[in-house]
Design an enzyme around this catalytic site. Structure first.
Site, PDB file in Angstrom:
ATOM      1  N   SER A 134       0.855  -1.198   0.000  1.00  0.00           N
ATOM      2  CA  SER A 134       0.000   0.000   0.000  1.00  0.00           C
ATOM      3  C   SER A 134       0.883   1.237   0.000  1.00  0.00           C
ATOM      4  O   SER A 134       1.519   1.567   1.003  1.00  0.00           O
ATOM      5  CB  SER A 134      -0.893  -0.019   1.246  1.00  0.00           C
ATOM      6  N   HIS A 155      -0.423  -0.941  -4.667  1.00  0.00           N
ATOM      7  CA  HIS A 155      -1.784  -0.563  -4.274  1.00  0.00           C
ATOM      8  C   HIS A 155      -1.809   0.928  -3.947  1.00  0.00           C
ATOM      9  O   HIS A 155      -1.099   1.394  -3.053  1.00  0.00           O
ATOM     10  CB  HIS A 155      -2.181  -1.382  -3.043  1.00  0.00           C
ATOM     11  N   ASP A 207      -4.130   4.070  -2.775  1.00  0.00           N
ATOM     12  CA  ASP A 207      -5.386   4.473  -2.140  1.00  0.00           C
ATOM     13  C   ASP A 207      -5.699   5.913  -2.514  1.00  0.00           C
ATOM     14  O   ASP A 207      -5.058   6.840  -2.020  1.00  0.00           O
ATOM     15  CB  ASP A 207      -5.268   4.346  -0.616  1.00  0.00           C
ATOM     16  N   MET A 256      -8.144   8.836  -2.182  1.00  0.00           N
ATOM     17  CA  MET A 256      -9.230   9.281  -1.306  1.00  0.00           C
ATOM     18  C   MET A 256      -9.555  10.752  -1.606  1.00  0.00           C
ATOM     19  O   MET A 256      -8.665  11.517  -1.963  1.00  0.00           O
ATOM     20  CB  MET A 256      -8.800   9.153   0.153  1.00  0.00           C
ATOM     21  N   HIS A 289      -7.316   1.712  -5.582  1.00  0.00           N
ATOM     22  CA  HIS A 289      -8.443   1.555  -4.646  1.00  0.00           C
ATOM     23  C   HIS A 289      -9.086   2.929  -4.486  1.00  0.00           C
ATOM     24  O   HIS A 289      -8.533   3.799  -3.808  1.00  0.00           O
ATOM     25  CB  HIS A 289      -7.896   1.017  -3.310  1.00  0.00           C
ATOM     26  N   MET A 308     -11.555   5.515  -3.019  1.00  0.00           N
ATOM     27  CA  MET A 308     -12.402   5.811  -1.864  1.00  0.00           C
ATOM     28  C   MET A 308     -12.885   7.261  -2.045  1.00  0.00           C
ATOM     29  O   MET A 308     -12.399   8.201  -1.401  1.00  0.00           O
ATOM     30  CB  MET A 308     -11.623   5.652  -0.551  1.00  0.00           C
ATOM     31  N   MET A 328     -12.534  -5.142   2.482  1.00  0.00           N
ATOM     32  CA  MET A 328     -11.878  -4.272   3.467  1.00  0.00           C
ATOM     33  C   MET A 328     -11.905  -4.972   4.820  1.00  0.00           C
ATOM     34  O   MET A 328     -12.982  -5.341   5.312  1.00  0.00           O
ATOM     35  CB  MET A 328     -12.599  -2.929   3.544  1.00  0.00           C
ATOM     36  N   ASP A 367      -7.577  -5.989   2.432  1.00  0.00           N
ATOM     37  CA  ASP A 367      -6.937  -4.691   2.620  1.00  0.00           C
ATOM     38  C   ASP A 367      -7.227  -4.135   4.016  1.00  0.00           C
ATOM     39  O   ASP A 367      -8.354  -3.832   4.352  1.00  0.00           O
ATOM     40  CB  ASP A 367      -7.507  -3.727   1.553  1.00  0.00           C
TER      41      ASP A 367
END
Ligand code: DX5
Ligand code: ZN
Length: 241
Positions: free
Chosen positions: A21, A46, A48, A50, A79, A81, A150, A188
């Site tokens: 991550s 990975h 993230d 957001m 990913h 979000m 998750m 994750d």
């Protein structure tokens, strides 16, 4: 098809893949950290993304992903979000990524968003918060290339596993088997050296390694990745493979 010697070490581990991550990496020396990770034998990165709205955080942005695209051949695992999934799907598709997970909880038009991802020839996944039932997958399972379970509530690194999610991974594997689809399950959140054997034993195939494994302070990147492989082997023994 890669020749055996060129395959990642995970080929030994029954193709359980490791996805560090990036938000947990050394963001002030990211290019160097990613080169270290690549040497350690990871499989995909990975990211993230957001929007500080769907979740109250924003650790990395589009410009960072764009700049890193030219620095590594690793597959990019996005990913999302965010509230505006369609905007971010278009933005990362232009950068050149290999898979995108959108949250069922934020997608107003989930089926359409998944078909847009497919249209870019990018692997499409649905991410489920710990409390979201697997039934959210019912009418889109034929559009999926993977499921992201998750195991913490999204938005922050360093959290503890939500205990019920171990059963959820197992239930998800059973659900997909019942649907007759053999899709990888990505997990994750607190994917730690202790939790990995349990997660793999019940069906996890892609491990998002964050602060409790890949980036654990007590070991080097290489040492931590090796510890992950050992933990995967333990999990595969319990899985009976
Ligand atoms: C949280 C992110 C995770 C997080 C994992 O919303 O999706 O990828 O970075 O961090 P750890 O492994 O520390 O829980
Ligand atoms: Zn994530």
């Amino acid at each position: 098809m890669p020749t055996p010697e060129s395959q990642s070490p995970n080929a030994i581990n029954n193709n359980i893949r490791i996805a560090p991550s990036v938000m947990c990496a050394d963001l002030c020396n990211l290019e160097k950290d990613i080169q270290l990770l690549e040497k350690s034998g990871i499989d995909l990165l990975h990211f993230d993304l957001m929007d500080a709205h769907f979740v109250p955080n924003m650790p990395i942005g589009l410009a960072l992903i764009e700049q890193l695209r030219d620095k590594t051949d690793c597959e990019f695992d996005i990913h999302l979000m965010v509230d505006n999934n369609d905007f971010f799907v278009e933005a990362v598709a232009k950068i050149g990524v290999q898979q995108i997970a959108v949250h069922a909880e934020s997608a107003i038009h989930l089926d359409r968003t998944l078909s847009v991802i497919e249209g870019y020839d990018i692997k499409a996944g649905v991410a489920l918060n710990p409390a979201t039932p697997l039934s959210a997958l019912t009418y889109v399972v034929d559009r999926l290339d993977f499921v992201l379970i998750m195991t913490v509530n999204p938005g922050f690194a360093g959290q503890k596993l939500v205990p019920a999610t171990l059963q959820k991974i197992s239930d998800c594997r059973a659900y997909l088997d019942k649907q007759g689809v053999n899709l990888p399950i990505e997990v994750d959140g607190n994917v730690s050296f202790e939790n990995i054997p349990k997660m793999v034993a019940v069906g996890a195939d892609i491990l998002v390694g964050g602060s409790s494994s890949v980036f654990q302070k007590s070991g080097s990147r290489t040492e931590n990745v090796q510890r992950i492989h050992q933990a995967i082997s333990l999990g595969l023994e319990d899985r009976g493979v």
